[in-house]
Design an enzyme around this catalytic site. Structure first.
Site, PDB file in Angstrom:
ATOM      1  N   LYS A  84       0.864  -1.061   0.206  1.00 39.88           N
ATOM      2  CA  LYS A  84       0.031  -0.022   0.018  1.00 39.88           C
ATOM      3  C   LYS A  84       0.906   1.366   0.072  1.00 39.88           C
ATOM      4  CE  LYS A  84      -3.717   2.545   2.437  1.00 39.88           C
ATOM      5  NZ  LYS A  84      -4.549   2.338   3.352  1.00 39.88           N
TER       6      LYS A  84
ATOM      7  N   LYS B 154      -2.245  -1.377  -3.904  1.00 39.70           N
ATOM      8  CA  LYS B 154      -3.065  -0.345  -3.696  1.00 39.70           C
ATOM      9  C   LYS B 154      -2.328   0.923  -3.816  1.00 39.70           C
ATOM     10  CE  LYS B 154      -6.189   1.696  -0.390  1.00 39.70           C
ATOM     11  NZ  LYS B 154      -6.635   1.710   0.962  1.00 39.70           N
TER      12      LYS B 154
END
Ligand code: PBG
Length: 334
Positions: free
Chosen positions: A202, A256
């Site tokens: 992330k 992400k």
């Protein structure tokens, strides 16, 4: 892997693009509704649908409306729905206690969905930001995000979600050691089949802006998340994080944001061969929707193309706010 083609004119690569039938036969990757996870925002109240200004077409839904959304998703063959709570300001504290309240918004929504639509998988997010008065994913003290203290809170939060019936728990906090801590706690409490979908890679991204508005964390956030989320310049580090999370007990992993990180999706899938997901985040949604609403791009085509790109990059599925719209489009056959 590179077949030798007959030279022109015997080898005409356009032959297999000649008609829809031939294009279908030769298509390497396909997108289906079953590839999608639909993130939804939950808020207090009954029969409420409150538009999110920076995400046209997306609303915060009261629990009864979330149940209807889950029914809609099931009817469209979307296998999972992911819950994000809009927590009211008076419930946000430095200690984030609301995160493990068995009757918080998320936990009530999980129970309501599981009662009404038992077959849909319910995914949750584990991180303190919706409950934290500082807007951060972990506890903040003297300008520092505390790792190990945060783990204890994440464990409590995840156990409450598992107790409420969550099928998939998605830790998005980026603290070190969280997957191991959560896996141990879940096993210890008898939640042996709760799936951990780790937000393993992330990145500290500018594309989360609209989401932070949607959950009411944006205006509270002090500073940035760069001491725990990844540096966008890094790629090898993503592989180390995925390896670490798998070793600690993650069942599925996520990259992400999505579209700016397709190279990472491909590397993760090729290196580990595990269930790999991408999150097409709020800012990506806003870009496509914003341009489409102004007539600058064909929104429907751009949505499908952007999601197909994740399949091509090796992802098994995608979290996307476009999920219901795309599922309907796919059902109509493009
Ligand atoms: C918070 C969290 C974020 C998103 C999902 N979980 C925001 C952040 O890290 O600041 C972003 C999702 C999106 O932008 O759609 N832990």
């Amino acid at each position: 892997m590179h077949p030798i083609h007959a030279p022109f004119p015997a080898g005409r690569l356009r032959r297999t693009r000649k008609s829809p039938a031939l294009r279908d036969l030769c298509q390497e990757n396909v997108l289906t509704a079953k590839d999608l996870i639909w993130p939804v925002f939950v808020r207090e109240g009954t029969d409420v649908e409150e538009p999110v200004a920076s995400m046209p077409g997306v609303s915060r839904l009261s629990v009864d409306r979330v149940v209807r959304a889950a029914e809609e998703a099931a009817g469209l063959d979307i296998p999972a729905i992911c819950l994000f709570p809009y927590t009211e300001l008076h419930l946000k504290t430095e200690g984030c206690e609301e995160a493990w309240n068995p009757d918080n918004l998320t936990n009530r929504a999980i129970r309501a969905i599981k009662a009404a639509v038992p077959d849909i998988a319910v995914m949750t997010d584990v991180a303190l930001d919706p409950y934290n008065i500082t807007g951060h994913d972990g506890f903040l003290r003297d300008g520092e995000i505390l790792n190990d203290e945060t783990l204890e809170a994440l464990v409590r939060m995840a156990l409450a979600q598992a107790e409420a019936g969550a099928d998939i728990i998605g830790p998005s906090d980026m603290m070190d050691g969280r997957i191991g801590a959560l896996r141990n706690a879940l096993e210890g409490a008898g939640h042996r089949n709760v799936v951990l979908l780790s937000y393993a890679a992330k990145y500290a991204s500018a594309f989360y802006g609209p989401f932070r508005d949607a959950v009411g964390a944006g205006s509270l956030l002090t500073g940035d998340k760069k001491t725990y989320q990844m540096n966008p310049g890094n790629s090898d580090e993503a592989l180390r994080l995925v390896a670490r999370d798998l070793a600690e007990g993650a069942d599925m992993v996520m990259i992400k944001p999505g579209m700016p990180y397709l190279d990472i999706c491909r590397r993760v899938k090729e290196n580990f061969g595990v269930p790999t997901y991408a999150y097409q985040v709020s800012g990506e949604y806003a870009m496509i929707r914003g341009a489409a609403d102004r007539g600058w791009i064909n929104g429907e085509a751009a949505m499908i193309e952007s999601l197909l790109a994740f399949k091509r990059a090796g992802c098994d599925g995608i979290l996307t706010y476009f999920a219901p719209e795309v599922a309907r489009l796919l059902g109509r056959a493009m």
